[in-house]
Design a protein around this motif. Sequence first.
Motif, PDB file in Angstrom:
ATOM      1  N   TYR A 212       0.829  -1.204   0.000  1.00  0.00           N
ATOM      2  CA  TYR A 212       0.000   0.000   0.000  1.00  0.00           C
ATOM      3  C   TYR A 212       0.866   1.258   0.000  1.00  0.00           C
ATOM      4  O   TYR A 212       0.619   2.205  -0.762  1.00  0.00           O
ATOM      5  CB  TYR A 212      -0.935  -0.002   1.210  1.00  0.00           C
ATOM      6  CG  TYR A 212      -1.719  -1.291   1.344  1.00  0.00           C
ATOM      7  CD1 TYR A 212      -2.810  -1.540   0.521  1.00  0.00           C
ATOM      8  CD2 TYR A 212      -1.364  -2.261   2.275  1.00  0.00           C
ATOM      9  CE1 TYR A 212      -3.534  -2.711   0.624  1.00  0.00           C
ATOM     10  CE2 TYR A 212      -2.075  -3.438   2.388  1.00  0.00           C
ATOM     11  CZ  TYR A 212      -3.158  -3.666   1.566  1.00  0.00           C
ATOM     12  OH  TYR A 212      -3.860  -4.830   1.669  1.00  0.00           O
ATOM     13  N   LEU A 224      -3.766   6.606  -6.581  1.00  0.00           N
ATOM     14  CA  LEU A 224      -4.613   6.068  -5.514  1.00  0.00           C
ATOM     15  C   LEU A 224      -6.091   6.302  -5.809  1.00  0.00           C
ATOM     16  O   LEU A 224      -6.934   5.427  -5.557  1.00  0.00           O
ATOM     17  CB  LEU A 224      -4.234   6.696  -4.180  1.00  0.00           C
ATOM     18  CG  LEU A 224      -2.863   6.302  -3.601  1.00  0.00           C
ATOM     19  CD1 LEU A 224      -2.562   7.128  -2.358  1.00  0.00           C
ATOM     20  CD2 LEU A 224      -2.829   4.812  -3.264  1.00  0.00           C
ATOM     21  N   LEU A 225      -6.404   7.468  -6.354  1.00  0.00           N
ATOM     22  CA  LEU A 225      -7.791   7.769  -6.705  1.00  0.00           C
ATOM     23  C   LEU A 225      -8.282   6.852  -7.816  1.00  0.00           C
ATOM     24  O   LEU A 225      -9.395   6.304  -7.744  1.00  0.00           O
ATOM     25  CB  LEU A 225      -7.912   9.235  -7.136  1.00  0.00           C
ATOM     26  CG  LEU A 225      -9.312   9.697  -7.574  1.00  0.00           C
ATOM     27  CD1 LEU A 225     -10.301   9.544  -6.419  1.00  0.00           C
ATOM     28  CD2 LEU A 225      -9.266  11.141  -8.054  1.00  0.00           C
ATOM     29  N   GLY A 228      -8.860   3.396  -6.393  1.00  0.00           N
ATOM     30  CA  GLY A 228     -10.090   3.358  -5.616  1.00  0.00           C
ATOM     31  C   GLY A 228     -11.327   3.303  -6.494  1.00  0.00           C
ATOM     32  O   GLY A 228     -12.265   2.544  -6.224  1.00  0.00           O
ATOM     33  N   TRP A 232     -14.018   0.184  -6.738  1.00  0.00           N
ATOM     34  CA  TRP A 232     -15.447   0.413  -6.529  1.00  0.00           C
ATOM     35  C   TRP A 232     -16.258  -0.091  -7.722  1.00  0.00           C
ATOM     36  O   TRP A 232     -17.306  -0.702  -7.556  1.00  0.00           O
ATOM     37  CB  TRP A 232     -15.703   1.894  -6.296  1.00  0.00           C
ATOM     38  CG  TRP A 232     -17.169   2.224  -6.165  1.00  0.00           C
ATOM     39  CD1 TRP A 232     -17.978   2.806  -7.088  1.00  0.00           C
ATOM     40  CD2 TRP A 232     -17.984   1.930  -5.031  1.00  0.00           C
ATOM     41  NE1 TRP A 232     -19.255   2.917  -6.614  1.00  0.00           N
ATOM     42  CE2 TRP A 232     -19.295   2.389  -5.352  1.00  0.00           C
ATOM     43  CE3 TRP A 232     -17.755   1.356  -3.792  1.00  0.00           C
ATOM     44  CZ2 TRP A 232     -20.354   2.273  -4.458  1.00  0.00           C
ATOM     45  CZ3 TRP A 232     -18.815   1.246  -2.899  1.00  0.00           C
ATOM     46  CH2 TRP A 232     -20.094   1.696  -3.239  1.00  0.00           C
ATOM     47  N   ARG A 235     -16.477  -3.902  -7.545  1.00  0.00           N
ATOM     48  CA  ARG A 235     -16.733  -4.415  -6.201  1.00  0.00           C
ATOM     49  C   ARG A 235     -17.516  -5.726  -6.214  1.00  0.00           C
ATOM     50  O   ARG A 235     -17.298  -6.588  -5.352  1.00  0.00           O
ATOM     51  CB  ARG A 235     -17.477  -3.365  -5.371  1.00  0.00           C
ATOM     52  CG  ARG A 235     -18.840  -2.968  -5.896  1.00  0.00           C
ATOM     53  CD  ARG A 235     -19.393  -1.768  -5.143  1.00  0.00           C
ATOM     54  NE  ARG A 235     -20.722  -1.373  -5.578  1.00  0.00           N
ATOM     55  CZ  ARG A 235     -20.965  -0.636  -6.656  1.00  0.00           C
ATOM     56  NH1 ARG A 235     -19.945  -0.215  -7.405  1.00  0.00           N
ATOM     57  NH2 ARG A 235     -22.202  -0.322  -6.976  1.00  0.00           N
TER      58      ARG A 235
END
Length: 244
Positions: A212, A224-225, A228, A232, A235
């Motif tokens: 990480y 990182l964005l 993410g 999502w 998921r």
Amino acid sequence: LLRLTPKMYHGRIAGGLAAVGIFEIAYIGHQMLGYDVLWANMWGLPTSVIVQPIGTLGTVDGVGAYIAITAPLMPFWALPAAVYVVWSGHSLSALLALAVGLVIPWIINARMLAGTGDARDLLRRARWPVVAFAGLGGIAFLSMAYLKGIATPAVAGRFAIWKFGAGHAAASDPILGWGLGGWSTHVPQLQIGQNFMPLGTNELWQQAHNEYLQWGAEVGVVGLLLLGLWLWDHRTMILDRTWG
């Protein structure tokens, strides 16, 4: 492997994994007696000093981790030996994995049987074995933590290099990061330039040993964005019991 294999083969696969773990336990046992059939000059000659039990996997961490994660698959009679061998490797993470692993299978089985008449009977029969073996693993972990301390040189060294690398990454390019592979090209050079060698390691850290943190240092806030958002969006796949 088990989730993607027909259930009719699960028992054989679990048995094979457990058998390899038991073999490693036996091999470590004879190493502790001062022998190594495979690696002591290839003739099983007595070795002068056995520093740590490495089995046939080459490192004490590797064999300790393997025995720890396969212990829940082993028969009860092999568990005391598994606990002792993992304890003798002095690996706190392996001991913690062992203690947790001995409890998880019973929790999973109880959840699968929840709502059926078998659940209460299973929990009643499993309660004392679970307490006994998880307690044994917990005692092994706590005793090693007491003897070594939680902040061992290896642990302290990692925290130090994480702080060092993260600080320089945040100061140099926090938005886009160093780029993929940037940790290995930046941190060792920074260590040399500042003569920074974490306590107890005395090495150049080409990898952070923290996925990480290293990912954040190499791709920055933008990476990182994006990660993410991708997680999502996917998921459903990640949470799937078979493919996740």
